[in-house]
Design an enzyme around this catalytic site. Structure first.
Site, PDB file in Angstrom:
ATOM      1  N   CYS A 167     -40.790 -20.712   9.840  1.00 24.50           N
ATOM      2  CA  CYS A 167     -40.887 -22.097  10.315  1.00 24.50           C
ATOM      3  C   CYS A 167     -39.532 -22.742  10.541  1.00 24.50           C
ATOM      4  O   CYS A 167     -39.412 -23.673  11.332  1.00 24.50           O
ATOM      5  CB  CYS A 167     -41.705 -22.918   9.326  1.00 24.50           C
ATOM      6  SG  CYS A 167     -40.960 -23.040   7.678  1.00 24.50           S
ATOM      7  N   CYS A 188     -40.877 -19.133  -0.216  1.00 26.59           N
ATOM      8  CA  CYS A 188     -41.226 -20.554  -0.174  1.00 26.59           C
ATOM      9  C   CYS A 188     -42.391 -20.854  -1.111  1.00 26.59           C
ATOM     10  O   CYS A 188     -42.351 -21.820  -1.886  1.00 26.59           O
ATOM     11  CB  CYS A 188     -41.574 -20.946   1.259  1.00 26.59           C
ATOM     12  SG  CYS A 188     -41.924 -22.702   1.483  1.00 26.59           S
TER      13      CYS A 188
END
EC number: 2.8.1.13
Length: 376
Positions: A206, A110
C-alpha cells in the site's frame, strides 16, 4: 452477528476501519447488532502520496472514506497518526530486507506490529472487550483456547498474512466476515446504503504509490545500487548487475545473460554483491530454517512440536498451496523438512504451518531465515 462475536449486546468493540468495504461492513454489522462500536483508522503514510494512487490503504482518500462511513453508520471515529511507527516497523524493514537479499512480506509486518500490537493496545485503553477487523479468516474457540482457521471463501483467505497473531491477540480479536464471500459483503454494504459498496480492493504494497518498489528502495537504501557479478552456481561469472535489490529468488527475466539454457536466480549473496543463478531444479528446497516463530498449536511451544517431529502442511508463499512436511529441531532452531522438494522458497518470506489432520487450522509459522537445496 452476536454469536460470531461472542460478546453480550452492548459490549464495546473497536472496529479497525481502513476505509475499504470489508472493514466498513464489519463496523456497520456490529452497530446493527447492538454493540457499542468505536471506529479507529490509522494514518500510516503521507496523505499526498496516497492520493496519487488508486486502491491505496490507510491514507488520503481512505481516511476520508472511513470518516464518512462512521458518520453514516452513526458511530464515533478516531484517526491515529501512526506514520512514524509504520515507517520504522514496516517501510524501513522492507528496504533493509532487500539489502540482505531477502524477499519481505510487508503486510505481515504491518499486521504483526502496528495493527495487532499497537492498535490492540489502543482498543484496550478505550475499554473495548474486543477488536474486530475485516480480514477473511476464522476464529474458533475450543475449550479455553482460540484457534485460527481459514476463511470459508478460500479465494479470499488471509490466514497466511496473519500467522504471527499471538494466542493472546487471537483471544481478543474478532473476524465477522469469516463466513462470507466477497460478493455477499458488497451486497451487505449496498443494502446498508454505504457509498463504498463498489470501492476497489486495496493493493498489497500500500505504501508504494507507483507500484515500483525498487524506486522506493533506491531512495531509502541507495547502497543497494552497488554493482556486482552474476555468477553461475558452478562458479562461472556470466555478467554484471547494477544492484542486488533488482533480484529475487526464482526470478528468470531480466538477467541479461545467455548460456543456451534457462537460468533462474537461486541465491543472493549481499556481502559479495553476487547474484547466483542456476537451472530450475536448483530452486528445489529440501528444508528451511525458521526465525521469529509464532505458535498456535496444541503443544506448549513450536520447539516442543519440532522436537516431536510434528507433521505439518507448510505454505511458503501466499499464492502457493501448502505442502506436506514435518518439523525438526536442529542447532537450536526450528526447521521445516519437506516430504518432497519445494519450489519458490525465499529467505524473508513467511512459512505458515497448517495441521495435516485438519488443513483448515493454522498452527503458526515463522519467517524463512535460510534454506537447504535438494541439489547440494
Amino acid at each position: 452477528m452476536r454469536q460470531a462475536v461472542g460478546l453480550p449486546q452492548g459490549a464495546r468493540v473497536v472496529a479497525a476501519m481502513s476505509g475499504g468495504v470489508d472493514s466498513t461492513v464489519v463496523a456497520a454489522l456490529l452497530h446493527k447488532a447492538g454493540y457499542d462500536v468505536v471506529g479507529v483508522t490509522l494514518q500510516l503514510y503521507d496523505h499526498g502520496e496516497a492520493l496519487k494512487k488508486k486502491g491505496a490503504c490507510c491514507a488520503g482518500q481512505d481516511i476520508h472514506d472511513a470518516r464518512l462511513a462512521a458518520d453514516t453508520i452513526g458511530i464515533p471515529h478516531y484517526v491515529l497518526d501512526y506514520e512514524s511507527r509504520f515507517k520504522d516497523a514496516v517501510i524501513d524493514q522492507f528496504a533493509d530486507s532487500y539489502l540482505k537479499g531477502q524477499t519481505p512480506v510487508p503486510c505481515i509486518r504491518c499486521n504483526q506490529t502496528v495493527k495487532f500490537r499497537d492498535l490492540l493496545d489502543v482498543a484496550r485503553d478505550l475499554g473495548a472487550e474486543a477488536m474486530a477487523t475485516g480480514h477473511y479468516v476464522r476464529r474458533a474457540t475450543h475449550g479455553n483456547r482460540s484457534q485460527m482457521r481459514k476463511a470459508v471463501d478460500h479465494s479470499r483467505d488471509q490466514s497466511y498474512f496473519l500467522f504471527a497473531t499471538t494466542q493472546d491477540q487471537l483471544d481478543y480479536l474478532r473476524f465477522p466476515l469469516a463466513d462470507l464471500e466477497k460478493p455477499q459483503v458488497r451486497g451487505v454494504a449496498a443494502s446498508l446504503g454505504l457509498r463504498i459498496a463498489a470501492k476497489p480492493d486495496s493493493q498489497d504494497i500500500c505504501f508504494v504509490p507507483t507500484g515500483d518498489y525498487r524506486t522506493l528502495i533506491d531512495r531509502l537504501r541507495p547502497q543497494g545500487r552497488e554493482a556486482g557479478d552474476i555468477v553461475h552456481m558452478d562458479g562461472r561469472v556470466l555478467g554484471r548487475h547494477s544492484g542486488i535489490t533488482d533480484y529475487t529468488i526464482g526470478q528468470r527475466r531480466g538477467l541479461n545473460v545467455a548460456v543456451g539454457e534457462p537460468l533462474f536466480v537461486v541465491k543472493l549473496d549481499p556481502e559479495k554483491r553476487q547474484v547466483i543463478v542456476g537451472p530450475r531444479e536448483a530452486l528445489l528446497t529440501a528444508s528451511l530454517t525458521l526465525e521469529e516463530t509464532n505458535w498456535l498449536g496444541d503443544q506448549a511451544t513450536i520447539e516442543e512440536a519440532a522436537r516431536d517431529g510434528a507433521p505439518v502442511l507448510a505454505r511458503v508463499r501466499s499464492t502457493r498451496q501448502p505442502s506436506p512436511a514435518r518439523l525438526a529441531f536442529q542447532d537450536g532452531a526450528v526447521q521445516v523438512v519437506f516430504d518432497q522438494g519445494e519450489e519458490g522458497v525465499a529467505p524473508g518470506q513467511a512459512c505458515v504451518l497448517y495441521d495435516q489432520a485438519d488443513d483448515e487450522r493454522v498452527l503458526g509459522g515463522g519467517f524463512i531465515q535460510s534454506t537447504t537445496a535438494v541439489l547440494a
